[in-house]
Design a protein around this motif. Structure first.
Motif, PDB file in Angstrom:
ATOM      1  N   LEU A  10      10.503   4.138 -13.255  1.00 43.03           N
ATOM      2  CA  LEU A  10      11.525   4.242 -12.222  1.00 43.03           C
ATOM      3  C   LEU A  10      11.464   2.985 -11.342  1.00 43.03           C
ATOM      4  CD1 LEU A  10      11.115   7.993 -11.268  1.00 43.03           C
ATOM      5  CD2 LEU A  10      12.580   6.956 -12.979  1.00 43.03           C
ATOM      6  N   PRO A  11      12.595   2.607 -10.773  1.00 39.41           N
ATOM      7  CA  PRO A  11      12.646   1.288 -10.119  1.00 39.41           C
ATOM      8  C   PRO A  11      11.851   1.165  -8.815  1.00 39.41           C
ATOM      9  CG  PRO A  11      14.735   2.416  -9.897  1.00 39.41           C
ATOM     10  CD  PRO A  11      13.931   3.239 -10.827  1.00 39.41           C
ATOM     11  N   GLU A  12      11.637   2.264  -8.055  1.00 42.20           N
ATOM     12  CA  GLU A  12      10.959   2.097  -6.759  1.00 42.20           C
ATOM     13  C   GLU A  12       9.551   1.548  -6.985  1.00 42.20           C
ATOM     14  OE1 GLU A  12      11.882   5.549  -7.359  1.00 42.20           O
ATOM     15  OE2 GLU A  12      13.916   5.059  -6.730  1.00 42.20           O
ATOM     16  N   CYS A  13       9.197   0.634  -6.086  1.00 42.28           N
ATOM     17  CA  CYS A  13       7.934  -0.067  -6.298  1.00 42.28           C
ATOM     18  C   CYS A  13       7.152  -0.090  -4.998  1.00 42.28           C
ATOM     19  CB  CYS A  13       8.249  -1.491  -6.766  1.00 42.28           C
ATOM     20  SG  CYS A  13       6.841  -2.571  -6.740  1.00 42.28           S
ATOM     21  N   GLU A  14       5.852   0.024  -5.092  1.00 39.41           N
ATOM     22  CA  GLU A  14       4.997  -0.113  -3.909  1.00 39.41           C
ATOM     23  C   GLU A  14       3.922  -1.129  -4.258  1.00 39.41           C
ATOM     24  OE1 GLU A  14       2.678   3.304  -3.031  1.00 39.41           O
ATOM     25  OE2 GLU A  14       1.809   2.409  -1.240  1.00 39.41           O
ATOM     26  N   ARG A  15       3.802  -2.136  -3.412  1.00 34.75           N
ATOM     27  CA  ARG A  15       2.774  -3.132  -3.714  1.00 34.75           C
ATOM     28  C   ARG A  15       1.523  -2.843  -2.890  1.00 34.75           C
ATOM     29  NH1 ARG A  15       3.898  -9.370  -4.490  1.00 34.75           N
ATOM     30  NH2 ARG A  15       4.790  -8.423  -6.334  1.00 34.75           N
ATOM     31  N   ILE A  16       0.398  -2.835  -3.561  1.00 34.22           N
ATOM     32  CA  ILE A  16      -0.887  -2.679  -2.866  1.00 34.22           C
ATOM     33  C   ILE A  16      -1.685  -3.945  -3.114  1.00 34.22           C
ATOM     34  CG2 ILE A  16      -3.023  -1.358  -2.784  1.00 34.22           C
ATOM     35  CD1 ILE A  16      -1.452   1.105  -3.451  1.00 34.22           C
ATOM     36  N   GLU A  17      -1.973  -4.630  -2.027  1.00 27.91           N
ATOM     37  CA  GLU A  17      -2.646  -5.918  -2.150  1.00 27.91           C
ATOM     38  C   GLU A  17      -3.697  -5.990  -1.062  1.00 27.91           C
ATOM     39  OE1 GLU A  17       0.056  -9.125  -2.063  1.00 27.91           O
ATOM     40  OE2 GLU A  17      -1.483 -10.654  -2.218  1.00 27.91           O
ATOM     41  N   THR A  18      -4.945  -5.873  -1.433  1.00 28.80           N
ATOM     42  CA  THR A  18      -5.999  -5.831  -0.411  1.00 28.80           C
ATOM     43  C   THR A  18      -7.351  -6.061  -1.068  1.00 28.80           C
ATOM     44  OG1 THR A  18      -6.948  -4.475   1.331  1.00 28.80           O
ATOM     45  CG2 THR A  18      -6.312  -3.334  -0.630  1.00 28.80           C
ATOM     46  N   GLY A  19      -8.365  -6.017  -0.259  1.00 23.73           N
ATOM     47  CA  GLY A  19      -9.725  -6.032  -0.793  1.00 23.73           C
ATOM     48  C   GLY A  19     -10.246  -7.398  -1.175  1.00 23.73           C
ATOM     49  N   TRP A  20      -9.535  -8.499  -0.815  1.00 23.90           N
ATOM     50  CA  TRP A  20     -10.004  -9.822  -1.215  1.00 23.90           C
ATOM     51  C   TRP A  20     -11.306 -10.190  -0.521  1.00 23.90           C
ATOM     52  CZ3 TRP A  20     -10.146 -12.349   3.340  1.00 23.90           C
ATOM     53  CH2 TRP A  20      -9.268 -11.919   4.319  1.00 23.90           C
ATOM     54  N   TRP A  21     -11.627  -9.445   0.556  1.00 19.42           N
ATOM     55  CA  TRP A  21     -12.825  -9.840   1.324  1.00 19.42           C
ATOM     56  C   TRP A  21     -14.103  -9.186   0.831  1.00 19.42           C
ATOM     57  CZ3 TRP A  21      -8.821  -6.838   3.044  1.00 19.42           C
ATOM     58  CH2 TRP A  21      -9.101  -5.502   3.207  1.00 19.42           C
ATOM     59  N   ASP A  22     -14.015  -8.143   0.024  1.00 19.64           N
ATOM     60  CA  ASP A  22     -15.258  -7.454  -0.321  1.00 19.64           C
ATOM     61  C   ASP A  22     -15.525  -7.419  -1.820  1.00 19.64           C
ATOM     62  OD1 ASP A  22     -13.425  -5.650  -1.145  1.00 19.64           O
ATOM     63  OD2 ASP A  22     -14.141  -3.984   0.065  1.00 19.64           O
ATOM     64  N   PRO A  29     -10.956  -7.254  -5.225  1.00 22.82           N
ATOM     65  CA  PRO A  29      -9.558  -7.550  -4.879  1.00 22.82           C
ATOM     66  C   PRO A  29      -8.589  -6.780  -5.770  1.00 22.82           C
ATOM     67  CG  PRO A  29     -10.512  -9.372  -6.076  1.00 22.82           C
ATOM     68  CD  PRO A  29     -11.622  -8.408  -5.839  1.00 22.82           C
ATOM     69  N   VAL A  30      -7.488  -6.367  -5.163  1.00 21.64           N
ATOM     70  CA  VAL A  30      -6.475  -5.572  -5.843  1.00 21.64           C
ATOM     71  C   VAL A  30      -5.118  -6.164  -5.489  1.00 21.64           C
ATOM     72  CG1 VAL A  30      -5.262  -3.401  -5.514  1.00 21.64           C
ATOM     73  CG2 VAL A  30      -7.656  -3.373  -6.130  1.00 21.64           C
ATOM     74  N   ARG A  31      -4.296  -6.402  -6.486  1.00 16.55           N
ATOM     75  CA  ARG A  31      -2.939  -6.907  -6.235  1.00 16.55           C
ATOM     76  C   ARG A  31      -2.054  -6.273  -7.290  1.00 16.55           C
ATOM     77  NH1 ARG A  31       0.031 -11.727  -7.083  1.00 16.55           N
ATOM     78  NH2 ARG A  31       1.315 -12.148  -5.262  1.00 16.55           N
ATOM     79  N   ARG A  32      -1.460  -5.138  -6.941  1.00 12.44           N
ATOM     80  CA  ARG A  32      -0.779  -4.350  -7.961  1.00 12.44           C
ATOM     81  C   ARG A  32       0.579  -3.882  -7.477  1.00 12.44           C
ATOM     82  NH1 ARG A  32      -5.834  -0.259  -8.546  1.00 12.44           N
ATOM     83  NH2 ARG A  32      -7.268  -1.622  -9.649  1.00 12.44           N
ATOM     84  N   ASP A  33       1.483  -3.684  -8.440  1.00 12.47           N
ATOM     85  CA  ASP A  33       2.775  -3.059  -8.160  1.00 12.47           C
ATOM     86  C   ASP A  33       2.758  -1.671  -8.774  1.00 12.47           C
ATOM     87  OD1 ASP A  33       3.858  -5.106  -6.779  1.00 12.47           O
ATOM     88  OD2 ASP A  33       4.827  -6.040  -8.497  1.00 12.47           O
ATOM     89  N   TYR A  34       2.878  -0.659  -7.913  1.00 12.98           N
ATOM     90  CA  TYR A  34       2.865   0.715  -8.411  1.00 12.98           C
ATOM     91  C   TYR A  34       4.278   1.242  -8.586  1.00 12.98           C
ATOM     92  CZ  TYR A  34      -2.147   1.396  -7.908  1.00 12.98           C
ATOM     93  OH  TYR A  34      -3.508   1.324  -8.067  1.00 12.98           O
ATOM     94  N   ASP A  83      -0.305  -5.641 -12.722  1.00 12.16           N
ATOM     95  CA  ASP A  83      -0.664  -6.677 -11.763  1.00 12.16           C
ATOM     96  C   ASP A  83       0.598  -7.328 -11.223  1.00 12.16           C
ATOM     97  OD1 ASP A  83      -3.300  -6.150 -11.990  1.00 12.16           O
ATOM     98  OD2 ASP A  83      -3.610  -7.537 -13.656  1.00 12.16           O
ATOM     99  N   ALA A  84       0.587  -7.552  -9.907  1.00 11.80           N
ATOM    100  CA  ALA A  84       1.802  -7.975  -9.229  1.00 11.80           C
ATOM    101  C   ALA A  84       2.293  -9.307  -9.778  1.00 11.80           C
ATOM    102  CB  ALA A  84       1.539  -8.085  -7.737  1.00 11.80           C
ATOM    103  N   GLY A  85       3.620  -9.391  -9.947  1.00 10.94           N
ATOM    104  CA  GLY A  85       4.243 -10.657 -10.329  1.00 10.94           C
ATOM    105  C   GLY A  85       4.036 -11.030 -11.778  1.00 10.94           C
ATOM    106  N   THR A  86       3.493 -10.120 -12.581  1.00  9.42           N
ATOM    107  CA  THR A  86       3.308 -10.453 -13.987  1.00  9.42           C
ATOM    108  C   THR A  86       4.076  -9.451 -14.838  1.00  9.42           C
ATOM    109  OG1 THR A  86       1.441  -8.997 -14.301  1.00  9.42           O
ATOM    110  CG2 THR A  86       0.955 -11.216 -13.523  1.00  9.42           C
ATOM    111  N   ALA A  87       4.201  -9.730 -16.090  1.00 12.92           N
ATOM    112  CA  ALA A  87       4.798  -8.773 -17.016  1.00 12.92           C
ATOM    113  C   ALA A  87       3.692  -8.211 -17.895  1.00 12.92           C
ATOM    114  CB  ALA A  87       5.874  -9.450 -17.857  1.00 12.92           C
TER     115      ALA A  87
END
Lengths: 492, 207
Positions: A442-454, A457-462, A478-482
């Protein structure tokens, strides 16, 4: 023959009849004073400058200082701000009186080998009544040396004082006089040069005494008693009398905490637990009686199964709540023993108590009838855990983290906020890569991008997705990739 | 004669175990409302049977089997009774539960490594405890004797047992058997067995 047996050593000269003089039956006190107890109780033994602080008169004061801090001029009684000015790198730690008491009780237990009569009434001090033990340990000096060794073996700095009154022994220990004083008459001459402040009176009173020209104990002894009492209060006089023993000082006696340890031998070695367990139950019943007679509960117990040719099998129980019911302990042990693989036949069993505590009645809820008489919820959890293993029980919790896999099952209190966008009721503990499942994203997307400090790291499109069966999925890539889709949850 | 009829009616009314066909409201076993009006309308007593087992047959995970039970979970947790998940196929996700308004403070998740040996024992222990309100479990199959034991345990404590199975074992002694299916925009429930009611009803639910 009969005579020879009655006198086995006829050649030895008869001992001179010893008249039990008053001096030999009067008590003799060995004070073991621990000047660095506050530091040792907190495990501070390093070379860093550390001060133990205590609140007094509304401000923090130094209670004791480590050697490095003392070398820079930090002294007990000083305000913390003053100490920090003297010693810039000072670490301040607040005092833990309970830990000190624990250490002191532990030391008292070890010193019970010297005398059965020990008191913990003086601060950071053990008072041992040793008159009856002098001969056994070879005199006062040897006894004091042995006691010092026992305490030093645990890494404690200790000062000894031996005198006919507890107060005088304490004064001697704190002043560092090594020579024992055995006679009451000798006390005045030995202690006469001690400063009055050592009596433990408050600063105001010692200041007043100093202004009157009274600095050492000898000065006080020269004064008329009624005048002293009138000017400085009866408390000062009481302390003076306690030093020389003209007034008895009652002390509380230390009792070692109770321990339970009992064993049974089997008539025949066996691997059959159904024949071992009745013995365990008998021991548990005995244990319950032991606890009931002392109105106490046990925080746990340890069962040892002894084998003829192998190291004993040990089972440690630590229930959620301290208890004494043999029925509950037996149920837990049964679950645990069913699991334990016995290496070889059992020869005997031994039961030992863990920490024994006073019994407190649990507060019951007035309005819910609850499990009166039945098994409590904690007991149920104990039984589940005993059978299913220590990792089997979990409570869902919230944690403030945007990463879905870290937002639950923490031990932190419930402080996390829930996300605004929908979250699935099922979460896969490890995201699974979706290979060839027929899914519709489905088209709705939520990006979760955090944790780079510990380091996580997570950078994902849900996205939400629906699969062929009709299950609603929570997938990401992974965000911005196919890249490939990963399944992280199901909406249940 | 009239007096005798009244006595008979009175006797029949007095015992809730006696079931009489086509008389609405004659079922008086304790129930907890499901929170879905369409489902309440077809269930005997208008709710999930309390103190009994419910078997839910699902073709797959994630089609809405938990959303169906959310109103029940809210109610049980709100009453301060214990809610236990036994051997769930995935992690019950706390943030989603909180989002759905379920109090998670008294919730417990029990993992069972050796299902064949320990699952029945665990379920019976939990269902028998008076503090337990709801037990959710995912046994793939259970022997009939275990079903009967669990039924007795639940009846003793008044707890609800929701058991998710694949339905392969055929008829069980559960008080209520449901089969879930996916329909356009939601979930279709088929009632396979309902103690004190009629089976065969199909209920579409939009969740």
């Amino acid at each position: 023959m009969a005579l020879a047996r009655a006198h086995p050593f006829p050649s030895l000269p008869a001992e001179p009849p010893c008249a039990a003089s008053a001096a030999e039956t009067a008590p003799l006190w060995l004070a073991l004073c621990f000047p660095a107890l506050a530091l040792e109780a907190l495990g501070i033994t390093g070379p860093e400058p550390v001060a133990i602080t205590e609140a007094g008169d509304g401000r923090l004061r130094v209670h004791s200082a480590s050697a490095a801090a003392a070398a820079q001029g930090v002294a007990p009684g000083m305000a913390l701000s003053e100490a920090q000015a003297l010693c810039p790198g000072l670490t301040a730690v607040s005092r833990d009186p309970e830990a000190e008491q624990r250490v002191l009780s532990h030391l008292a237990e070890r010193c019970l080998r010297f005398t059965p009569w020990i008191s913990l009434d003086f601060p950071a001090t053990l008072q041992l009544e040793v008159r009856g033990s002098l001969r056994l340990f070879g005199g006062p000096a040897r006894l004091a040396g042995a006691a010092r060794q026992v305490c030093a073996a645990d890494g404690h700095a200790v000062q000894c004082g031996l005198a006919p009154t507890p107060m005088a022994a304490w004064l001697l220990a704190r002043a560092g006089f090594p020579a024992p004083v055995l006679e009451t008459e000798a006390l005045r001459s030995v202690l006469g040069d001690l400063s009055i402040a050592a009596l433990g009176i408050d600063d105001k009173l010692s200041g007043r005494l100093a202004r009157a020209g009274l600095r050492v104990l000898r000065d006080l002894w020269r004064m008329p008693r009624d005048g002293l009492a009138r000017r400085y209060g009866s408390d000062l006089l009481r302390r003076l009398d306690e030093v020389v023993g003209s007034r008895p000082q009652p002390l509380g006696r230390f009792h070692a905490p109770p321990r339970f340890r009992a064993g049974r031998e089997l008539a025949v070695e066996t691997e059959d637990l159904t024949r071992v367990f009745p013995l365990v139950e008998a021991l548990l019943a005995e244990f319950e009686g032991f606890l009931r007679s002392r109105d106490a509960v046990a925080a746990g117990l340890e069962l040892e199964l002894r084998h003829a040719r192998a190291a004993p099998t040990r089972v440690c129980l630590r229930p959620r709540r301290a208890g004494r019911a043999a029925r509950h302990f037996a149920a837990l042990l049964r679950e645990r023993l069913d699991r334990a693989a016995l290496p070889c036949p059992v020869r005997g069993v031994l039961l030992q108590s863990a920490d024994i505590q006073p019994f407190t009645l649990p507060t019951a809820d007035l309005f819910t009838p609850g499990a009166a008489g039945g098994e409590s919820w904690d007991e149920l959890l104990d039984r589940l855990q005993a059978r299913l293993g220590p990792q089997a029980l979990r409570r869902p919790m919230l944690r403030a983290d945007h990463r879905p896999e870290r937002a639950e099952f923490g031990n932190a209190p419930r402080s996390g906020e829930t996300a605004r966008s929908p979250r699935p009721l099922w979460l896969l503990s490890r995201p699974r890569r979706l290979r060839d499942r027929d899914i519709r994203i489905l088209p709705e997307c939520e990006r979760i991008e955090t944790g780079w400090w510990d380091g996580g790291p997570v950078r994902r499109d849900y996205h939400l997705a629906v699969d062929g069966v009709g299950a609603r999925l929570w997938v990401y890539r992974d965000a911005g990739t196919a890249g490939p889709w990963h399944l992280h949850g199901l909406f249940g | 004669m009239a007096g005798k009829t009244e006595t008979l009616t009175g006797l029949l009314d007095r015992d809730p175990r006696i079931w009489r066909g086509r008389r609405p409201g004659s079922w008086r076993a304790p129930v907890i409302p499901t929170g879905h009006a369409a489902l309440d309308a077809v269930l005997p007593g208008s709710g999930w049977p309390a103190g009994a087992l419910t078997e839910i047959i699902t073709p797959a995970q994630g089609i809405g089997e938990l959303r169906l039970l959310l109103p029940l979970m809210r109610r049980i947790a709100g009453d301060g009774r214990r809610l236990v998940w036994v051997a769930p196929p995935f992690e019950p996700y706390a943030p989603a539960l909180v989002q759905a308004g379920v109090e998670i403070g008294r919730m417990l998740v029990v993992a069972v490594a050796d299902r064949r040996r320990d699952l029945g024992w665990t379920l019976e222990l939990l269902l028998r405890h008076p503090e337990t309100g709801l037990v959710l479990a995912w046994p793939r199959t259970l022997p009939p004797s275990v079903w009967r034991r669990l039924q007795l345990a639940a009846a003793e404590s008044g707890a609800l047992g929701m058991l998710f199975t694949d339905g392969a074992a055929g008829g069980t002694t559960a008080a209520l058997r449901l089969s879930l299916g996916v329909c356009e925009g939601g979930l279709e429930l088929r009632i396979l067995k309902a103690r004190g009611g009629f089976c065969g009803a199909r209920v579409p639910l939009m969740l």
